[in-house]
Design an enzyme around this catalytic site. Structure first.
Site, PDB file in Angstrom:
ATOM      1  N   ALA A 177       0.845  -1.192   0.000  1.00  0.00           N
ATOM      2  CA  ALA A 177       0.000   0.000   0.000  1.00  0.00           C
ATOM      3  C   ALA A 177       0.880   1.242   0.000  1.00  0.00           C
ATOM      4  O   ALA A 177       2.037   1.197   0.435  1.00  0.00           O
ATOM      5  CB  ALA A 177      -0.928   0.005   1.214  1.00  0.00           C
ATOM      6  N   ASP A 178       0.323   2.340  -0.476  1.00  0.00           N
ATOM      7  CA  ASP A 178       1.009   3.622  -0.405  1.00  0.00           C
ATOM      8  C   ASP A 178      -0.030   4.716  -0.224  1.00  0.00           C
ATOM      9  O   ASP A 178      -1.075   4.696  -0.884  1.00  0.00           O
ATOM     10  CB  ASP A 178       1.837   3.895  -1.663  1.00  0.00           C
ATOM     11  CG  ASP A 178       2.765   5.071  -1.457  1.00  0.00           C
ATOM     12  OD1 ASP A 178       3.853   4.859  -0.891  1.00  0.00           O
ATOM     13  OD2 ASP A 178       2.390   6.195  -1.828  1.00  0.00           O
ATOM     14  N   THR A 179       0.248   5.655   0.670  1.00  0.00           N
ATOM     15  CA  THR A 179      -0.707   6.714   1.008  1.00  0.00           C
ATOM     16  C   THR A 179      -0.078   8.072   0.795  1.00  0.00           C
ATOM     17  O   THR A 179       1.091   8.287   1.124  1.00  0.00           O
ATOM     18  CB  THR A 179      -1.150   6.579   2.485  1.00  0.00           C
ATOM     19  OG1 THR A 179      -1.748   5.303   2.689  1.00  0.00           O
ATOM     20  CG2 THR A 179      -2.154   7.662   2.860  1.00  0.00           C
TER      21      THR A 179
END
Length: 198
Positions: free
Chosen positions: A71-73
């Site tokens: 994931a990347d935010t």
């Protein structure tokens, strides 16, 4: 075989690790080391999707028989991406700009290895109008330094937020409902499914 070897979280984020563990999922952690520099003109949605897919694929090369989740935010204020501040001064600058404003938090989630799947989740966050003293105090706590947008709603930074539209866990770094749907679509055995993790 150790069941945790079949499910790998491609992230060094303690927040993502804790969120998954709360759901009873068992997994190993193997962080991906990739260049996270945005491309010229890259919008937030495309940026987090690209990085999540790259992270998942990178770790999957080391764990080809596993389901690998990454994931990347990022935080977007208009067209600008707000990453992690380098120091308290940059944290103060980001928080000053977010004060009284509506911004968006985007998280890209991706599965690679045994299956391929990905999507992007968006949450809208409204900040209170913050005083200079509040901003200075929060920046000096050190909490903003490893957080996109320089705040953490699950910590002291909860006082900054006036309202959230969408997934609160997305703002922490992993949208739980959407992640579980993605894992289910990819065939990951979940604790409450027949033959799932125990």
């Amino acid at each position: 075989m150790d069941p945790t070897a079949l499910f790998v979280l491609a992230s060094a984020s303690p927040r993502r690790k804790d969120l998954l563990a709360q759901l009873g999922l068992r997994f190993t952690v193997a962080a991906a080391d990739i260049d996270e520099t945005p491309m010229a003109g890259e919008i937030a949605r495309n940026y987090v999707h690209r990085l999540a897919v790259e992270k998942a694929r990178t770790v999957a090369t080391r764990h080809p028989d596993a389901w690998v989740l990454a994931a990347d935010t990022t935080v977007a204020l208009g067209a600008e991406l707000l990453g992690k501040p380098r120091d308290a001064a940059e944290a103060r600058e980001m928080l000053t700009r977010l004060s009284g404003q509506v911004h968006e938090v985007f998280t890209g989630i991706a599965v690679a290895g045994r299956a391929q799947a990905s999507e992007v989740v968006r949450t809208q966050v409204t900040f209170r109008t913050l005083s200079t003293e509040e901003i200075a105090w929060y920046a000096e706590t050190g909490e903003p330094l490893d957080k996109a947008g320089a705040y953490a709603i699950q910590g002291k930074g909860g006082f900054l937020v006036q309202g959230i539209e969408g997934s609160p866990s997305n703002v922490i770094g992993l949208p739980l409902g959407e992640t579980l749907a993605l894992l289910r679509r990819a065939g990951v055995p979940l604790p409450w499914t027949p033959g799932g993790q125990r």
